[in-house]
Design an enzyme around this catalytic site. Structure first.
Site, PDB file in Angstrom:
ATOM      1  N   LEU A   1       0.866  -1.182   0.000  1.00 53.16           N
ATOM      2  CA  LEU A   1       0.000   0.000   0.000  1.00 53.16           C
ATOM      3  C   LEU A   1       0.897   1.224   0.000  1.00 53.16           C
ATOM      4  O   LEU A   1       1.959   1.224   0.646  1.00 53.16           O
ATOM      5  CB  LEU A   1      -0.904   0.015   1.243  1.00 53.16           C
ATOM      6  CG  LEU A   1      -1.978  -1.066   1.343  1.00 53.16           C
ATOM      7  CD1 LEU A   1      -2.728  -0.940   2.662  1.00 53.16           C
ATOM      8  CD2 LEU A   1      -2.954  -0.994   0.181  1.00 53.16           C
ATOM      9  N   ASP A   2       0.485   2.269  -0.704  1.00 53.48           N
ATOM     10  CA  ASP A   2       1.278   3.491  -0.753  1.00 53.48           C
ATOM     11  C   ASP A   2       1.437   4.091   0.640  1.00 53.48           C
ATOM     12  O   ASP A   2       0.636   3.826   1.548  1.00 53.48           O
ATOM     13  CB  ASP A   2       0.611   4.529  -1.666  1.00 53.48           C
ATOM     14  CG  ASP A   2       0.561   4.082  -3.109  1.00 53.48           C
ATOM     15  OD1 ASP A   2       1.373   3.210  -3.485  1.00 53.48           O
ATOM     16  OD2 ASP A   2      -0.295   4.596  -3.856  1.00 53.48           O
ATOM     17  N   LYS A   3       2.434   4.931   0.792  1.00 54.38           N
ATOM     18  CA  LYS A   3       2.730   5.542   2.093  1.00 54.38           C
ATOM     19  C   LYS A   3       1.519   6.270   2.665  1.00 54.38           C
ATOM     20  O   LYS A   3       1.243   6.192   3.872  1.00 54.38           O
ATOM     21  CB  LYS A   3       3.908   6.514   1.952  1.00 54.38           C
ATOM     22  CG  LYS A   3       4.351   7.150   3.258  1.00 54.38           C
ATOM     23  CD  LYS A   3       5.558   8.062   3.053  1.00 54.38           C
ATOM     24  CE  LYS A   3       5.992   8.699   4.362  1.00 54.38           C
ATOM     25  NZ  LYS A   3       7.166   9.589   4.186  1.00 54.38           N
TER      26      LYS A   3
ATOM     27  N   HIS B   1       0.362   2.715  -8.115  1.00 61.04           N
ATOM     28  CA  HIS B   1      -0.548   3.860  -7.965  1.00 61.04           C
ATOM     29  C   HIS B   1      -1.817   3.693  -8.821  1.00 61.04           C
ATOM     30  O   HIS B   1      -2.375   4.680  -9.304  1.00 61.04           O
ATOM     31  CB  HIS B   1       0.138   5.173  -8.356  1.00 61.04           C
ATOM     32  CG  HIS B   1       1.229   5.601  -7.424  1.00 61.04           C
ATOM     33  ND1 HIS B   1       1.191   5.389  -6.059  1.00 61.04           N
ATOM     34  CD2 HIS B   1       2.402   6.245  -7.667  1.00 61.04           C
ATOM     35  CE1 HIS B   1       2.291   5.879  -5.504  1.00 61.04           C
ATOM     36  NE2 HIS B   1       3.046   6.400  -6.458  1.00 61.04           N
TER      37      HIS B   1
END
Length: 225
Positions: free
Chosen positions: A101-103, A182
């Site tokens: 998962l993205d930051k 993304h």
């Protein structure tokens, strides 16, 4: 293996928790109360906690409700990683996140030391669903939802069919079975919008339910698929 390490890896708690359990005479090894953390044991021994059999786990599975601000990595010299969120009772040896998962993205993240199950979940051939709760900068029209469902160009790649469920004028639950970099953010950008908040709420058969941000829960492999 030392008894305290064995008990910790069985999930009874941290080393200090286990020493308290031993001190309270709550562990039996082969029918005898044992209080020494140094005793050598193996999976051939019968080990009871409060008279209940405990089983050593060769493979382990945990889900986390990831908070924003942490990167999905086992280590990094510059950024905080999701591994720093784990409570002390989780033995991190050989654990790794399944996917990422993205930051700035919150939500459900699975960890395991089971390579085959990770491959099963991430293989493009398996089409494992992931559901994201999305809040967008602008309202999302029915036409834009239809475009997202049919597939949009996210930079030289057309996304596979997805499913959109409206939550509010600018909020949707988006189901995809891909994991491009993304991807959700790029999909919203493709319909001239921008993600302002993103949270994964389901992965395979796993759901967050009422887990709090930062909470970690041990699960069985049967809960995953």
């Amino acid at each position: 293996m030392r008894l305290d390490k064995y008990l910790t890896e069985c999930g009874l708690g941290s080393r200090s928790d286990v020493k308290k359990i031993l001190k309270n005479r709550e562990i039996k090894v082969n029918g005898k109360i044992e209080f020494s953390p140094k005793l050598n044991v193996s999976t051939a021994d019968e080990i009871l906690y409060k008279n209940e059999m405990i089983e050593y786990k060769a493979t382990r599975y945990y889900i986390m409700n990831k908070p924003a601000g942490y990167i999905t990595a086992t280590e990094d010299k510059r950024h905080k990683t999701v591994m720093e969120i784990f409570p002390e009772w989780v033995i991190q040896k050989n654990l790794f996140p399944v996917g990422r998962l993205d930051k700035d993205t919150e939500g459900l993240l699975l960890f395991t030391n089971d390579g085959p199950i990770s491959h099963e979940l991430l293989s493009p051939k398996k089409h494992v669903d992931k559901i994201y709760y999305v809040e967008a900068e602008k309202n999302i029209t029915d036409e834009e939802m239809k475009r997202l469902e049919l597939g949009v160009d996210i930079g030289g790649y057309i996304t596979k069919p997805s499913k959109c469920e409206r939550v509010d004028e600018n909020k949707i639950n988006l189901t995809i079975n891909e994991g491009r970099f993304h991807q959700v953010k790029k999909m919203l950008h493709a319909v001239d919008n921008c993600v302002t908040y993103l949270k994964r709420i389901k992965f395979a058969e796993l759901e967050l339910g009422d887990m709090k941000i930062g909470e970690v829960r041990e699960i069985s492999v049967e809960e995953i698929l």
